[in-house]
Design an enzyme around this catalytic site. Structure first.
Site, PDB file in Angstrom:
ATOM      1  N   LYS A 192     -17.374  18.663  70.129  1.00 47.31           N
ATOM      2  CA  LYS A 192     -18.341  18.963  69.072  1.00 47.31           C
ATOM      3  C   LYS A 192     -17.847  20.165  68.265  1.00 47.31           C
ATOM      4  O   LYS A 192     -17.447  21.181  68.849  1.00 47.31           O
ATOM      5  CB  LYS A 192     -19.692  19.267  69.713  1.00 47.31           C
ATOM      6  CG  LYS A 192     -20.784  19.403  68.703  1.00 47.31           C
ATOM      7  CD  LYS A 192     -22.118  19.713  69.367  1.00 47.31           C
ATOM      8  CE  LYS A 192     -23.059  20.284  68.347  1.00 47.31           C
ATOM      9  NZ  LYS A 192     -24.142  21.050  68.918  1.00 47.31           N
ATOM     10  N   LYS A 199      -8.855  -6.983  43.845  1.00 51.72           N
ATOM     11  CA  LYS A 199      -8.896  -7.415  45.256  1.00 51.72           C
ATOM     12  C   LYS A 199      -8.594  -8.907  45.400  1.00 51.72           C
ATOM     13  O   LYS A 199      -8.612  -9.441  46.502  1.00 51.72           O
ATOM     14  CB  LYS A 199     -10.254  -7.075  45.865  1.00 51.72           C
ATOM     15  CG  LYS A 199     -10.557  -5.574  45.843  1.00 51.72           C
ATOM     16  CD  LYS A 199     -11.639  -5.164  46.826  1.00 51.72           C
ATOM     17  CE  LYS A 199     -11.941  -3.681  46.690  1.00 51.72           C
ATOM     18  NZ  LYS A 199     -12.666  -3.129  47.823  1.00 51.72           N
ATOM     19  N   LYS A 254     -12.761  -4.934  39.902  1.00 53.77           N
ATOM     20  CA  LYS A 254     -12.610  -5.073  41.366  1.00 53.77           C
ATOM     21  C   LYS A 254     -12.250  -6.490  41.756  1.00 53.77           C
ATOM     22  O   LYS A 254     -11.458  -6.718  42.668  1.00 53.77           O
ATOM     23  CB  LYS A 254     -13.936  -4.708  42.057  1.00 53.77           C
ATOM     24  CG  LYS A 254     -13.910  -3.336  42.666  1.00 53.77           C
ATOM     25  CD  LYS A 254     -15.220  -2.932  43.273  1.00 53.77           C
ATOM     26  CE  LYS A 254     -15.387  -1.436  43.065  1.00 53.77           C
ATOM     27  NZ  LYS A 254     -16.651  -0.921  43.531  1.00 53.77           N
ATOM     28  N   ASN A 285     -23.656   5.766  55.392  1.00 62.63           N
ATOM     29  CA  ASN A 285     -24.276   5.536  54.082  1.00 62.63           C
ATOM     30  C   ASN A 285     -25.620   4.848  54.283  1.00 62.63           C
ATOM     31  O   ASN A 285     -25.988   4.500  55.401  1.00 62.63           O
ATOM     32  CB  ASN A 285     -23.334   4.744  53.172  1.00 62.63           C
ATOM     33  CG  ASN A 285     -23.052   3.364  53.705  1.00 62.63           C
ATOM     34  OD1 ASN A 285     -23.947   2.539  53.803  1.00 62.63           O
ATOM     35  ND2 ASN A 285     -21.797   3.123  54.080  1.00 62.63           N
TER      36      ASN A 285
HETATM   37  N1  CTP Z   1     -14.807  -3.096  51.026  1.00 65.13           N
HETATM   38  C1  CTP Z   1     -13.951  -3.386  52.059  1.00 65.13           C
HETATM   39  N2  CTP Z   1     -13.285  -2.396  52.718  1.00 65.13           N
HETATM   40  C2  CTP Z   1     -13.436  -1.125  52.330  1.00 65.13           C
HETATM   41  C3  CTP Z   1     -14.272  -0.800  51.251  1.00 65.13           C
HETATM   42  C4  CTP Z   1     -14.955  -1.817  50.626  1.00 65.13           C
HETATM   43  O1  CTP Z   1     -13.843  -4.565  52.409  1.00 65.13           O
HETATM   44  N3  CTP Z   1     -12.771  -0.185  52.974  1.00 65.13           N
HETATM   45  C5  CTP Z   1     -15.503  -4.201  50.351  1.00 65.13           C
HETATM   46  C6  CTP Z   1     -16.992  -4.076  50.309  1.00 65.13           C
HETATM   47  O2  CTP Z   1     -17.601  -4.711  51.415  1.00 65.13           O
HETATM   48  C7  CTP Z   1     -17.344  -4.787  49.022  1.00 65.13           C
HETATM   49  C8  CTP Z   1     -16.143  -4.536  48.130  1.00 65.13           C
HETATM   50  O3  CTP Z   1     -15.086  -4.208  49.008  1.00 65.13           O
HETATM   51  O4  CTP Z   1     -17.496  -6.168  49.193  1.00 65.13           O
HETATM   52  C9  CTP Z   1     -16.294  -3.453  47.122  1.00 65.13           C
HETATM   53  O5  CTP Z   1     -16.781  -2.296  47.754  1.00 65.13           O
HETATM   54  P1  CTP Z   1     -17.041  -0.970  46.908  1.00 65.13           P
HETATM   55  O6  CTP Z   1     -17.388   0.133  47.844  1.00 65.13           O
HETATM   56  O7  CTP Z   1     -17.969  -1.269  45.789  1.00 65.13           O
HETATM   57  O8  CTP Z   1     -15.602  -0.770  46.264  1.00 65.13           O
HETATM   58  P2  CTP Z   1     -14.352   0.027  46.711  1.00 65.13           P
HETATM   59  O9  CTP Z   1     -13.212  -0.897  46.827  1.00 65.13           O
HETATM   60  O10 CTP Z   1     -14.648   0.849  47.906  1.00 65.13           O
HETATM   61  O11 CTP Z   1     -14.112   0.928  45.432  1.00 65.13           O
HETATM   62  P3  CTP Z   1     -14.966   2.184  44.892  1.00 65.13           P
HETATM   63  O12 CTP Z   1     -15.596   2.830  46.082  1.00 65.13           O
HETATM   64  O13 CTP Z   1     -13.927   3.008  44.232  1.00 65.13           O
HETATM   65  O14 CTP Z   1     -15.970   1.652  43.916  1.00 65.13           O
END
Ligand code: CTP
Length: 408
Positions: free
Chosen positions: A283, A339, A335, A205
């Site tokens: 690959k 979490k 969230k 990303n």
């Molecule tokens: N995060 C994490 N582990 C993952 C994905 C995300 O610890 N596998 C953490 C990110 O570092 C951030 C938070 O969770 O602090 C939210 O990340 P985000 O990508 O916005 O949320 P997701 O939980 O992945 O949900 P979504 O993609 O559905 O918005």
């Protein structure tokens, strides 16, 4: 805070202009005090224009002595900073000679003193100068070490005035009230993760790591012991106690979980991949018109930390980010609850001036107290705002699930 910036006659005097500006940017007022020889390197008008205050150049200048502020400066300043400081002023301060405004101010003030020496390397190494420096150290003065490099006199060695940023940081450290983060162990994650689907390709990303780096640098600046877990990024991480490089979400999960119980604060600023592809051993060759990758969920690091804390009733303060493109605040609130974390920093990554790979960010901070939107500002400033709230969490122990961060 009010800072007297003493400028003495060295070639580095021009850098003092930048120091004055930097201090102002940190919200301080600066009054410049120049020695006679400093005025031969930089004109007082330059400092006057920048500080928007009269520059003190002479102890007995006509027209200045009715100015009470100028006379009272010794008792009103919060810091006396001398940059650059020549061997001459260092000698005078060490020996109590007060024959101009700056040396008089030194003897008259009880404010902390910060000195950034700059001189020829032979002079800096001379026994007389070393003795004077030792005397000043013993008296409580603090120093910003000169850098090494080309000196104006042609010598190469130690003696060049430290960079303005270093001088400003040293001043800030003295002026900043003791932070609750001092001595606390803070883990910060930064950057993207890359999930390989064959030996040469990956899904990643656009995260650059800038926000996490700004948080790590600012936490270290406030005295925290920082561990930085960083995904693949081109940017140079700040120098903190520990930097651990990882590539994938699983590696980051392992690096974070193995350290988390020793931490007082965990800040998940990394853009962690939510899914990882099945990795082909060789690959993947070009074949059909379409290619389907099978993705599996990665471990949710922050979610695991939140649940672990909820289950055990103890654990670090938890800070997460929510990168969203729509319903930013509502999703961040969700969230935070899901979490089980203390604070979520929500940012709208659809904006071009905030979020991924830019130097600015506009965030909303969601805590148990509600949502607070901050204006667009540099990531360094955003980091400061986030850490101000983390400090409040540490002092007040107001956390999501009534579990207080581990102390001690
Ligand atoms: N995060 C994490 N582990 C993952 C994905 C995300 O610890 N596998 C953490 C990110 O570092 C951030 C938070 O969770 O602090 C939210 O990340 P985000 O990508 O916005 O949320 P997701 O939980 O992945 O949900 P979504 O993609 O559905 O918005």
């Amino acid at each position: 805070m009010l800072i007297a910036l003493g400028v003495t006659g060295g070639i580095g005097a021009y850098k003092a202009v930048e120091v004055a500006r930097g201090l102002q940017k940190h919200g301080h007022e600066v009054v410049a005090v120049m020695t006679h020889s400093a005025t031969r390197f930089v004109g007082p008008v330059t400092f006057e224009a920048i500080t928007r205050r009269p520059v003190i150049t002479d102890q007995f200048a006509e027209g200045m002595n009715a100015d009470i502020e100028h006379i009272a400066i010794a008792s009103t300043i919060d810091l006396l900073l001398i940059a650059p400081a020549t061997a001459n002023i260092i000698g005078k301060l060490a020996n109590g000679i007060a024959d101009d405004f700056l040396s008089t101010l030194y003897t008259a003030t009880r404010a902390p003193v910060l000195i950034a020496p700059a001189m020829n390397s032979q002079m800096f190494a001379h026994a007389a100068v070393r003795k004077n420096l030792d005397t000043l150290v013993a008296r409580g003065a603090r120093f910003v070490e000169p850098g090494e490099g080309y000196l104006a006199c042609g010598w190469i060695g130690k003696g060049r005035l430290a960079e303005p940023d270093e001088i400003i940081a040293a001043a800030e450290e003295i002026l900043r009230p003791e932070s609750p983060l001092r001595g606390q162990r803070v883990l910060v994650t930064a950057g993207p993760t890359y999930e390989d689907f064959d030996p040469v390709r990956f899904i990643g990303n656009r995260s650059s790591g800038k926000m996490g780096f700004a948080l790590a640098a600012e936490a270290a600046h406030r005295g925290a012991e920082v561990s930085l877990i960083v995904g693949p990024t081109e940017l140079e991480p700040p120098s903190v106690r520990e930097v651990v490089r990882v590539r994938t979400a699983s590696e980051m999960h392992q690096a974070v979980m193995s350290r988390a119980s020793d931490m007082h604060v965990v800040i998940m600023a990394a853009a962690v991949a939510d899914y990882m592809p099945e990795r082909a051993p060789q690959k993947v060759p070009k074949g059909a018109d379409t290619l389907t990758l099978v993705l599996h969920k990665t471990p949710d690091i922050l979610g695991d930390l939140g649940h672990r804390r909820l289950a055990s009733g103890r654990g670090p303060a938890l800070i997460g980010f929510a990168a969203e493109t729509q319903d930013v605040v509502a999703r961040a609130i969700e969230k935070r609850a899901k979490k089980h974390v203390d604070l979520i920093v929500a940012n709208d990554v659809a904006r071009t001036d905030a979020g991924f790979d830019v130097d600015t960010n506009a965030v909303t901070i969601v805590t148990a107290d509600g949502a607070e939107s901050l204006p667009l500002q540099s990531k360094t400033n955003v980091a400061g705002e986030i850490l101000n709230r983390v400090e409040r969490l540490l002092s007040g122990s107001r956390s999501a699930e009534s579990a207080s961060p581990v102390r001690g």
